[in-house]
Design an enzyme around this catalytic site. Structure first.
Site, PDB file in Angstrom:
ATOM      1  N   SER A 412       0.678  -1.416  -0.121  1.00 20.81           N
ATOM      2  CA  SER A 412      -0.100  -0.033  -0.221  1.00 20.81           C
ATOM      3  C   SER A 412       0.916   1.295   0.014  1.00 20.81           C
ATOM      4  O   SER A 412       0.368   2.358  -0.006  1.00 20.81           O
ATOM      5  CB  SER A 412      -0.736  -0.100   1.214  1.00 20.81           C
ATOM      6  OG  SER A 412      -0.062  -0.150   2.508  1.00 20.81           O
ATOM      7  N   HIS A 433      -3.418  -2.794  -5.510  1.00 19.22           N
ATOM      8  CA  HIS A 433      -3.526  -2.640  -4.346  1.00 19.22           C
ATOM      9  C   HIS A 433      -5.042  -2.816  -3.831  1.00 19.22           C
ATOM     10  O   HIS A 433      -5.880  -1.929  -4.232  1.00 19.22           O
ATOM     11  CB  HIS A 433      -2.963  -1.260  -4.033  1.00 19.22           C
ATOM     12  CG  HIS A 433      -3.365  -0.670  -2.700  1.00 19.22           C
ATOM     13  ND1 HIS A 433      -3.475   0.608  -2.312  1.00 19.22           N
ATOM     14  CD2 HIS A 433      -3.230  -1.338  -1.405  1.00 19.22           C
ATOM     15  CE1 HIS A 433      -3.832   0.770  -1.086  1.00 19.22           C
ATOM     16  NE2 HIS A 433      -3.614  -0.350  -0.429  1.00 19.22           N
ATOM     17  N   GLU A 445      -6.457  -0.428  -6.461  1.00 22.33           N
ATOM     18  CA  GLU A 445      -5.502   0.497  -7.156  1.00 22.33           C
ATOM     19  C   GLU A 445      -4.465  -0.426  -8.167  1.00 22.33           C
ATOM     20  O   GLU A 445      -3.992  -1.312  -7.476  1.00 22.33           O
ATOM     21  CB  GLU A 445      -4.922   1.357  -6.307  1.00 22.33           C
ATOM     22  CG  GLU A 445      -5.694   2.486  -5.799  1.00 22.33           C
ATOM     23  CD  GLU A 445      -4.787   3.406  -4.869  1.00 22.33           C
ATOM     24  OE1 GLU A 445      -5.017   4.465  -4.809  1.00 22.33           O
ATOM     25  OE2 GLU A 445      -3.991   2.690  -3.917  1.00 22.33           O
ATOM     26  N   ASN A 483      -4.136   6.429  -0.475  1.00 20.82           N
ATOM     27  CA  ASN A 483      -3.263   6.768   0.796  1.00 20.82           C
ATOM     28  C   ASN A 483      -2.550   7.851   0.876  1.00 20.82           C
ATOM     29  O   ASN A 483      -2.563   8.789   1.994  1.00 20.82           O
ATOM     30  CB  ASN A 483      -2.384   5.544   1.116  1.00 20.82           C
ATOM     31  CG  ASN A 483      -3.098   4.430   1.602  1.00 20.82           C
ATOM     32  OD1 ASN A 483      -4.355   4.285   1.822  1.00 20.82           O
ATOM     33  ND2 ASN A 483      -2.680   3.276   1.524  1.00 20.82           N
TER      34      ASN A 483
END
Ligand code: T1G
Length: 680
Positions: A412, A433, A445, A483
């Protein structure tokens, strides 16, 4: 005339009108501009007794053309309502022959007919609420007259698609056929008219006596979110169905249009229409040469932890057999329990047959040796978030898997290029991800490394679709899209807390006023404060905010939900230990640290200011990702936050919302490399 409506007479009084507007036969203004005169011609033609509507390319119609809602109609413009009024005026028998999808205005056209025949594999539905709209071409007036107001309302509030056999069972279609529905529809030729407009709408709820309608209507309004928090369309829809019960058809039809027009001009609908199209843009990567995706028939997963097990279940649910490599027996035992528990839950919920559940659960194999992966087409590594560990795993995978096998990491935050460099096939490496829990969260992702080949990326996108994920392509940068922005968002929330606004108030505003699924501090506690601390350490050690609150909390063993205390306290006896309970100790700690750091206090900042600061932080961070090309389009950023972080869809995502409130992020959103303007 441009062939959007094909007309064919079968010589025994039947005229077939075929909607022909690929790919989904949307009933655009242009299509309706041809459909209305075609219906009028049939109505005026004495040799015609029956008109059959059907669709070209094995689908009926996906409804009105959503693009048209951005265009203000003129007096000449013909809409679905005009076509339906033309049917209503005619004394011919009308039959809808449904194949594929009959959705929105498509189903409404069918509801205006006297009879409906559907192919077994077809689906019908009125999903307008997902676009922040209501069925505006008679659906709110005719469906209640067909199946009862209460059931009709529930169907429209959910916007769900119904398979033909279920639609038949509910009385929405008259017949389901395995063969050609047009042929079956001909059997209805000359049958008596059966217009729903002539019927009365029954409530369809037993034994409620005189005050049934007001009671059911009041109940319905209470069951949906407040207008300002995602419920705008739902309340209007309830009003329209109430009109169907209480008013004669003509007045209900007029009331429906007025309510529809209010919605089509509303910000929530504009936001949800943006999301509709943004989601359909995701798989289009500008400049990506067209290549055939590699076939993915067998998969491998490294690590049977929470993520690894969830990812294995995702493959199994998509019908792709998967081998999980995990050296630790106790981890394998735990994973097996999770897998069987998850599929048993699906059987208990009636979503899966025992047999299918068994087949899927058994399509997940657990092994301890990498060599078991010698014939798989893709491997997703979901091991501990450490670069040395990942590089060792990728070097091993490079040695044991076949040359065409795609190697993906579920990291991540770590650098995909550095991981790829541990192999001799960096062109076959990318990031996949997943979001926890992987078998629930729709977002994926797809991280493109600098060596990732067009075919590998294309295969990743195709795999995302096969796994029924909403897949967004991201460049390889710290935190990718989601993130990276989460840190900026959490940073702003922490700054507000440093200025004396309690975490509980910030979460309440972002959740109950703005519409996030969870507030920023509850999200931090769910992900684990140690994870935030670890990541900010790996990014140079700067704390989120101006004072090291998270570092202090971690020092005190307050890691979040997993330790029953973080920014909030969690009590197993309250909300299964997931309910965030404000903790005065934390508020005092923050206040003390802020005092020591001399941070000016402003505890009474307005709710709107809290929302503005948090959403601007998201927009600024999103804009930076667009400028640097990590994100391809503002719509991609919006989809990541809606599907991955609970951003309210009725605000359209961080970039759309910024444009909606007239906020232009610092530095704009133009991509420095391509100088392309990437407007929200
Ligand atoms: N209008 C315009 N374009 C549409 C469209 C629509 N209704 N439906 C699909 N498209 C485009 C889509 O953007 C994509 O374009 C291509 O068709 C294929 O779609 C008066 C107010 C039908 C189940 O909400 O749910 O009727 O990207 O990739 O996965 O009451 O599309 O190729 O350029 O989604 O096979 C109500 C919306 C309208 C249904 C097919 N109808 N569509 O899914 O293909 S409002 C809906 C869908 C209305 C009336 C009201 C799905 C689908 P592109 P796709 P798919």
């Amino acid at each position: 005339m441009s062939n959007l409506i094909q007309t064919a007479d079968t010589g025994d009084g039947v005229r077939v009108l075929t909607l022909n507007n690929p790919p989904v036969n949307a009933l655009s203004y242009a299509v309706c501009g041809e459909l209305v005169p075609a219906i009028a011609a049939a109505a005026a033609d004495a040799s015609v007794t029956t008109v059959i509507f059907t669709g070209a390319n094995n689908t009926f119609s996906a409804g009105a053309d959503v693009n048209d809602f951005a265009i203000r109609p003129t007096a000449e413009t013909k809409t679905v309502r005009d076509a339906i009024e033309a049917v209503e005026r005619s004394d011919k028998t009308f039959v809808a022959a449904i194949e594929g999808n009959a959705l929105g205005g498509g189903l409404e056209l069918a509801l205006a007919c006297d009879y409906r025949v559907a192919a077994t594999k077809s689906r019908v539905g009125l999903p307008e609420i997902k676009l922040g709209l209501l069925p505006g071409a008679g659906g709110t007036q005719r469906l209640p007259r067909l199946i009862g107001a209460n059931e009709a309302l529930q169907l429209m509030l959910k916007g769900e698609l119904i398979k033909a056999p279920d639609a038949h069972a509910k009385g929405i279609v008259d017949e389901v056929v395995d063969g050609d529905p047009v042929e079956a529809a001909k059997a209805y030729a000359g049958k008596p008219k059966r217009r729903l407009s002539q019927r009365k709408a029954e409530l369809g709820v037993a034994n409620l006596g005189l005050f049934a309608t007001p009671f059911v209507v009041a109940q319905a309004h209470m069951m949906v979110p407040p207008e300002e928090n995602g419920g705008y369309a739902a309340h209007k829809l309830i009003d329209a169905v109430q009109a169907a019960i209480e008013l004669p058809f003509e007045r209900g039809w007029a009331r429906e249009l007025r309510l529809f027009m209010e919605l089509v001009q509303s910000a929530p609908s504009a936001a949800l229409r943006h999301v509709f199209f943004a989601e359909r843009e995701l798989s289009k990567v500008p400049g990506l040469p067209k290549t055939e995706p590699l076939p993915i028939k067998k998969a491998g997963v490294i690590g049977a932890g929470t993520m690894g097990t969830g990812i294995a279940i995702v493959f199994a649910e998509a019908g792709i057999p998967v081998t999980v490599v995990e050296p630790k027996d106790e981890a394998v035992e735990k994973a097996r329990e999770t897998v069987f528990g998850m599929f048993k839950y699906q059987v208990d919920k009636g979503r899966l047959s025992q047999e299918d559940a068994w087949k899927r659960a058994n399509s997940i194999a657990f092994e301890s040796d990498f060599s078991e992966l010698s014939d798989v087409d893709v491997v997703v590594e979901a091991a501990f978030e450490s670069m040395p560990v990942k590089k060792e795993i990728f070097a091993k995978l490079d040695a044991v898997t076949k040359p065409d096998c795609i190697l993906a990491s579920n990291t991540s935050t770590l650098d995909i290029d550095e991981i790829a460099a541990a192999t001799k096939r960096p062109d076959k490496v990318l990031g996949l991800h997943f979001f926890a829990p992987a078998n629930i969260m729709k977002l994926l992702e797809i991280v493109r490394g600098k060596e990732t080949s067009p075919q590998t990326l294309t295969s990743g996108i195709a795999l995302g679709k096969a796994l029924r994920k909403v897949a967004v392509v991201s460049g390889n940068a710290f935190g990718f899209i989601g993130n990276r922005m989460l840190f900026a968002y959490e940073e702003q929330a922490v700054r507000l807390a440093e200025e004396g606004v309690t975490p509980a108030r910030i979460d309440d505003v972002m959740k109950n006023k703005f519409g996030f699924a969870m507030g920023p501090f509850a999200v931090a506690d769910l992900s684990g404060l140690d994870v935030y601390h670890f990541i900010s350490q790996s990014q140079g050690g700067a704390p989120l905010g101006r004072i090291p609150i998270i570092a202090k909390l971690v020092e005190q063993g307050r890691l979040g939900q997993k330790t029953q205390k973080g920014f909030f306290r969690y009590d197993k006896a309250v909300g299964k230990g997931r309910e965030a309970i404000p903790d005065p100790e934390v508020e005092q700690l923050i206040a003390q640290l802020a005092k020591d750091a001399g941070i000016p206090q402003n505890p009474n900042v307005s709710d709107d200011e809290i929302i503005a600061r948090c959403t601007r932080a998201l927009a600024d961070s999103g804009a930076e990702l667009l400028r640097t090309g990590v994100a391809l389009r503002p719509g991609d950023v919006d989809i990541v936050w809606i599907y991955g972080y609970g951003f309210p869809p009725h605000h359209g995502g961080p970039m759309h919302y910024a444009a909606e409130v007239g906020y232009m992020p610092e530095g704009g959103t133009a991509n420095a490399q391509t100088k392309e303007l990437t407007h929200a």
